[in-house]
Design an enzyme around this catalytic site. Structure first.
Site, short mmCIF file in Angstrom:
data_model
loop_
_atom_site.label_atom_id
_atom_site.label_comp_id
_atom_site.label_asym_id
_atom_site.label_seq_id
_atom_site.Cartn_x
_atom_site.Cartn_y
_atom_site.Cartn_z
CG ASP A 1 -0.09 -5.49 -8.77
OD1 ASP A 1 0.63 -5.34 -7.85
OD2 ASP A 1 -1.40 -5.61 -8.63
N GLY B 1 -4.42 -12.44 -4.71
CA GLY B 1 -3.38 -11.34 -4.50
C GLY B 1 -1.95 -11.66 -5.05
CG HIS C 1 -1.93 -1.12 0.78
ND1 HIS C 1 -3.32 -0.72 0.25
CD2 HIS C 1 -2.36 -2.52 1.45
CE1 HIS C 1 -3.91 -1.88 0.26
NE2 HIS C 1 -3.35 -2.95 0.84
CB THR C 2 4.25 1.76 -0.28
OG1 THR C 2 4.44 0.74 -1.01
CG2 THR C 2 4.50 1.77 1.23
CB SER D 1 -6.43 -9.02 -13.46
OG SER D 1 -6.35 -7.99 -12.22
C1 GLA Z 1 -2.88 -4.28 -4.94
C2 GLA Z 1 -2.89 -3.08 -6.07
C3 GLA Z 1 -1.34 -2.74 -6.09
C4 GLA Z 1 -0.90 -2.42 -4.47
C5 GLA Z 1 -1.09 -3.46 -3.53
C6 GLA Z 1 -1.00 -3.10 -2.22
O1 GLA Z 1 -2.01 -5.61 -5.44
O2 GLA Z 1 -2.88 -3.77 -7.49
O3 GLA Z 1 -1.27 -1.63 -6.91
O4 GLA Z 1 -1.17 -1.15 -4.16
O5 GLA Z 1 -2.65 -3.93 -3.79
O6 GLA Z 1 0.25 -2.83 -1.94
#
Ligand code: GLA
Length: 397
Positions: free
Chosen positions: A185, A137, A39-40, A141
């Protein structure tokens, strides 16, 4: 009947069945596991993911027109569209998916690659399959979006600039699919280097491959739980981070430090204060983690993973009972240097760094402890760090 189980063979065999000829090219794009820096990314901060050896694949033959015909093998569904249809929507000022369903992912990719007349696209006949677990996670996608982009690159011949493609795929995800994700991602999927994690500065998109600690393995801990309602909780976290940055008078939380946060603590709602404390401390942990990895210091790296999890659990509040249980099970198992949740949270996967010599004992004990404490069956994947999206050599006939 075909007995192929790996997706490289599956897409090639299915291509021949579907189109009556062998494919001419094969492209892949990996899923990812984030080692630290959660979440950075949407706070202009630092992340340290690695690409997985689980990936999405497209077997294809380029076409001379703009038509894309695609068989989604895992869904056993076919679809087609003309790249011009994605452009026309843009000209109407409506870049959003209209029809829903899996075909909106490739159509969104076509929209994003053509936006502002960036790339002239040709279509392809293709077969898509993936072995990235879905909804876990691990960026299943983003892997699909990137592999479609790689198929368009193969068919159309434009220059593959990893950060430009990643930005466009993020736009596809944000504006077409409608999920407000950051850039992590897409960029690790486009730019990863085999055998390495990838430090990403999410402000300027500079990347640096970082070696993994010798004698250790990264283990993905799939809780078997899948996140629900993650979109609204994710967007709420983003808004809280933006509110904190405004109060601190900085462009993004990347630009604040803990001293600045403490100085303005009384001006922040307690929950917003805690969200900001996670992001600011997590950015520092990423930088410290890179220092540890570059020194081959697995012990310090593991401690930073542990601290990241506690911060995500208590300050950012994106963990879940199953994630806490799998992380606790990992930490008490042999050879574990550190463990944390990974990805957006609320379910999905954890990740651990484990001494190579203890892998079998580690996996056996985590599986047993996690099943006993959570009631779920986990899946444990010893991961190797793969390269970013690109072509796969076809075996000579
Ligand atoms: C998801 C989002 C990423 C990132 C993470 C948390 O995977 O797609 O962009 O924000 O959550 O780190």
């Amino acid at each position: 009947m075909s007995t192929a189980t790996n997706p490289v063979e599956r897409v090639q065999q299915a291509f021949e069945r579907e189109y009556g000829r062998p494919c001419e090219a094969l492209v892949r794009a990996p899923g990812r596991v984030n080692l630290i820096g959660e979440h950075t990314d949407y706070n202009d901060g630092f992340v340290l993911p690695m690409a997985l050896d689980r990936a999405a694949y497209v077997a294809l033959v380029p076409r001379t027109d703009g038509v894309v015909r695609l068989l989604a093998l895992d869904l056993d569904q076919r679809g087609s569209f003309d790249v011009a249809s994605a452009r026309r929507r843009d000209a109407r000022g409506d870049p959003h998916a209209e029809e829903g369903g899996w075909l909106e992912y490739p159509r969104g990719v076509a929209w994003a690659l053509q936006e502002a007349d960036a790339h002239a696209l040709r279509g392809f006949d293709g077969v898509l399959a993936s072995d990235v677990p879905r909804g876990a996670g691990l960026s299943s996608s983003a892997a699909v979006e990137l592999v479609i982009a790689a198929a368009f690159q193969k068919a159309s011949g434009f220059v593959w600039d990893a950060s430009e493609v990643a930005r466009r795929m993020q736009r596809a995800e944000n504006h077409w699919v409608g999920v407000a994700s950051g850039i992590m991602d897409q960029l690790v999927g486009a730019a990863a280097v085999e055998g390495h994690a990838l430090l990403i500065d999410c402000r300027d998109l500079a990347t640096r491959p970082v070696p993994l600690p010798p004698g250790h393995a990264v283990v993905v801990l799939d809780t078997g739980t899948r996140r629900g309602l993650v979109g609204s909780a994710y967007n709420e976290r983003r808004e809280q981070c933006e509110a904190a940055a405004r109060t601190l008078g900085v462009r993004a939380l990347r630009d604040a430090d803990l001293a600045a946060l403490e100085a303005r603590a009384s001006a922040l709602e307690p929950v917003v204060y805690r969200r900001a404390r996670h992001v600011i401390s997590e950015n520092q942990r990423v930088l410290d983690a890179v220092t540890a990895l570059e020194a081959g210091d697995a012990v310090s790296f593991g401690r930073l993973m542990d601290a990241s999890h506690e911060s995500l659990r208590h300050d950012f509040e994106v963990s879940s009972p199953a994630l806490d249980q799998v992380v606790a099970a990992a930490r008490s198992a042999p050879g574990c240097r550190g463990a944390r949740m990974t990805g957006a949270g609320f379910g999905g996967c954890g990740v651990a760094l484990v001494d190579d010599d203890a892998i079998d004992a580690f996996v056996a004990q985590v599986a047993e402890t996690y099943a006993r404490t959570s009631g779920f069956d986990g899946t444990f994947l010893v991961a190797s760090a793969a390269a970013g999206a690109g072509r796969v050599d076809l075996d000579p006939a």
